[in-house]
Design a protein around this motif. Structure first.
Motif, PDB file in Angstrom:
ATOM      1  N   HIS A 173       0.960  -1.182   0.086  1.00 57.43           N
ATOM      2  CA  HIS A 173       0.020  -0.197  -0.033  1.00 57.43           C
ATOM      3  C   HIS A 173       0.857   1.102   0.038  1.00 57.43           C
ATOM      4  O   HIS A 173       1.337   1.795   1.087  1.00 57.43           O
ATOM      5  N   ASP A 195       0.595   6.391  -3.631  1.00 57.17           N
ATOM      6  CA  ASP A 195      -0.321   6.547  -5.008  1.00 57.17           C
ATOM      7  C   ASP A 195      -1.242   5.702  -5.207  1.00 57.17           C
ATOM      8  O   ASP A 195      -2.400   6.010  -5.412  1.00 57.17           O
ATOM      9  N   GLU A 196      -0.887   4.162  -5.316  1.00 51.91           N
ATOM     10  CA  GLU A 196      -1.821   3.183  -5.369  1.00 51.91           C
ATOM     11  C   GLU A 196      -1.324   2.004  -4.995  1.00 51.91           C
ATOM     12  O   GLU A 196      -0.040   1.583  -4.952  1.00 51.91           O
TER      13      GLU A 196
END
Length: 353
Positions: free
Chosen positions: A107, A110-111
């Motif tokens: 995690h 950003d993504e």
């Protein structure tokens, strides 16, 4: 798939698949907030991230805390090496033997990035390597990117969870983080079903249980309840290789009423009353004597002073692995027993010893 469940299977799926490692429970807390909100009179959180939904009792002056921890075991990135592999620090109790050849999610800011914990082909290992005992510090995550890209996208402090979506195996459900999202489901179902209780009930989604019962210990001081009841998973070693006395609980035999674990010896007047409630309501149950492992029960029992404490547990196979497994009937029994216990609590029971 879910038509034969006596509980909200879709919600359990969402709870299991929403990440939330100790100290970083933001996403799972937001989900629980949305689910509890319509069914409680007050909803608040604290600086440790504990979320408490309060249902005011018909007769004020007696307060019960029901606690179910929302954190799951996971990892924090502690180093990104020159080749782009990720070194880990454990958040919670991992058996490193189960980590090889697993899929994970990293995690980042950003993504999320998919990753794997690889396993070297056995025919390339030396005898010494084959006999070595694995440790978490030796685990590396491979995100399949070149070192420069990894350095740009991954930072020290990023979090890691296992990839273990909810699935069905026969009469059982299996996933990562059923410990303790299945109990969070039970608490939310209780909020939906409780109708004008005699006593005030605080439904607490606690944090950082997997690293030492920290959220519950702080919450017990802040709320100062008259009675505490934790909902958690417990060991079901009802699999080959264990004698009957080592199994602790068995899948399919009902909710477990805790007598003891490493953190607590429950109040025997309280656990006897819970047993009587189960028998009166024809709810299947079994008794739990857990030789090792602790729960929020221990954190709440003596936080800020002595108070009667008990626990209802969901029997679970393969705890702290990506394939934790529960029987759907035990989940339903746990919900029914929790609701019945709260419905019959009027503040007049004497739990002093």
């Amino acid at each position: 798939m879910s038509s034969d469940f006596d509980f909200d299977h879709e919600l359990l799926t969402e709870l299991v698949e929403t990440p939330g490692v100790p100290g970083y429970e933001d996403l799972i807390r937001a989900l629980v907030r949305d689910e509890l909100g319509p069914h409680v009179d007050q909803l608040r959180s604290d600086s440790m991230g504990n979320l408490v939904g309060t249902i005011e009792g018909a007769t004020p002056g007696y307060e019960v805390v029901v606690a179910a921890h929302v954190d799951e075991i996971g990892f924090m990135i502690k180093h990104v090496d020159d080749e782009g592999f990720l070194e880990l620090d454990a958040l919670g109790g991992w058996d490193p033997r189960v980590l090889r050849a697993q899929r994970v999610t990293v995690h980042t800011d950003d993504e999320p990035l998919p990753g794997i914990i690889g396993a070297v082909p056995p025919h390339t290992l030396t005898e010494e390597q084959k006999e070595s005992i694995p440790e978490v510090k030796d685990v590396r995550i491979d995100v399949g990117l070149d070192a420069e890209t990894v350095e740009e996208r991954v930072s020290v402090g990023d979090l890691v969870t296992m990839d273990g979506r909810l699935g069905r195996v026969g009469d059982c459900l299996t996933a990562k983080s059923l410990d303790n999202r299945v109990s969070v489901l039970a608490m939310i179902e209780a909020a939906r079903r409780l109708d004008d209780p005699d006593v005030t009930v605080h439904l607490a989604a606690t944090t950082q249980e997997e690293v030492g019962l920290r959220g519950a210990s702080a919450l017990g001081v802040d709320l100062d309840p008259d009675l505490v009841l934790a909902i958690d998973t417990t060991v079901a070693n009802d699999v080959p290789g264990f004698d009957p006395g080592e199994q602790v609980t068995q899948l399919g035999d009902g909710a477990a009423i805790k007598l003891k674990d490493s953190s607590v010896i429950t109040n025997h007047k309280l656990h006897r009353r819970i047993r009587e409630v189960a028998e009166d309501r024809d709810i299947e149950y079994q008794l739990e004597v857990l030789p090792a492992g602790g729960t929020d029960t221990g954190g709440l029992q003596r936080a800020g002073g002595a108070r009667p404490a008990g626990a209802i547990s969901v029997p679970t196979r393969y705890l702290h692995t990506p394939t934790e497994s529960v029987h759907h009937g035990d989940v339903a029994a746990t919900i029914d027993l929790l609701v019945a216990t709260l419905e019959t609590e009027d503040g007049t029971h004497d739990y002093t010893l």
